[in-house]
Motif scaffolding. Structure first.
Motif, PDB file in Angstrom:
ATOM      1  N   THR A  62       0.836  -1.203   0.000  1.00  0.00           N
ATOM      2  CA  THR A  62       0.000   0.000   0.000  1.00  0.00           C
ATOM      3  C   THR A  62       0.870   1.252   0.000  1.00  0.00           C
ATOM      4  N   ALA A  63       1.906   1.248   0.840  1.00  0.00           N
ATOM      5  CA  ALA A  63       2.808   2.404   0.911  1.00  0.00           C
ATOM      6  C   ALA A  63       3.564   2.588  -0.398  1.00  0.00           C
ATOM      7  N   LEU A  64       4.041   1.510  -0.982  1.00  0.00           N
ATOM      8  CA  LEU A  64       4.770   1.609  -2.252  1.00  0.00           C
ATOM      9  C   LEU A  64       3.863   2.124  -3.370  1.00  0.00           C
ATOM     10  N   ASP A  65       2.624   1.632  -3.419  1.00  0.00           N
ATOM     11  CA  ASP A  65       1.680   2.111  -4.439  1.00  0.00           C
ATOM     12  C   ASP A  65       1.439   3.609  -4.297  1.00  0.00           C
ATOM     13  N   TYR A  66       1.262   4.070  -3.068  1.00  0.00           N
ATOM     14  CA  TYR A  66       1.029   5.488  -2.826  1.00  0.00           C
ATOM     15  C   TYR A  66       2.246   6.320  -3.228  1.00  0.00           C
ATOM     16  N   LEU A  67       3.418   5.876  -2.835  1.00  0.00           N
ATOM     17  CA  LEU A  67       4.636   6.644  -3.142  1.00  0.00           C
ATOM     18  C   LEU A  67       4.936   6.660  -4.632  1.00  0.00           C
ATOM     19  N   GLN A  68       4.683   5.567  -5.317  1.00  0.00           N
ATOM     20  CA  GLN A  68       4.915   5.539  -6.762  1.00  0.00           C
ATOM     21  C   GLN A  68       3.934   6.447  -7.491  1.00  0.00           C
ATOM     22  N   ALA A  69       2.722   6.569  -6.964  1.00  0.00           N
ATOM     23  CA  ALA A  69       1.723   7.418  -7.610  1.00  0.00           C
ATOM     24  C   ALA A  69       1.965   8.901  -7.338  1.00  0.00           C
ATOM     25  N   THR A  70       2.436   9.236  -6.137  1.00  0.00           N
ATOM     26  CA  THR A  70       2.562  10.649  -5.773  1.00  0.00           C
ATOM     27  C   THR A  70       3.967  11.212  -5.951  1.00  0.00           C
TER      28      THR A  70
END
Length: 89
Positions: A62-70
């Protein structure tokens, strides 16, 4: 004016210095206790932030998905996984 003896003067000094020192120590111990339980107090004061029960792998994804998107252009990321004391990601 009534003459005070040295014993009475020292008794007055002992009483007031003891009260002052007692209140200072009380404030030190109170703030120290609050500092130990800061994460629990933060969670108690912000009930609008839900504590999701995720596995560490799910939380990391979840954290990786958020960081890759933002922030895809960032050189490094720092992820703090949920623990027992801090259940939020």
């Amino acid at each position: 004016m009534k003459a005070r003896t040295i014993t009475q003067s020292l008794s007055w000094l002992h009483t007031w210095s003891g009260l002052l020192l007692g209140w200072v120590l009380f404030a030190i111990f109170l703030t120290g206790t609050l500092a130990v339980f800061d994460k629990e107090i933060d969670g108690w004061m912000r009930p609008e932030i839900p504590a999701h029960a995720q596995s560490p792998a799910q939380a990391a994804q979840t954290a990786l998905d958020y960081l890759q998107a933002t922030h895809p252009e960032a050189r490094t990321w720092n992820i703090g996984l949920p623990t027992e004391r801090s259940p939020t990601l």
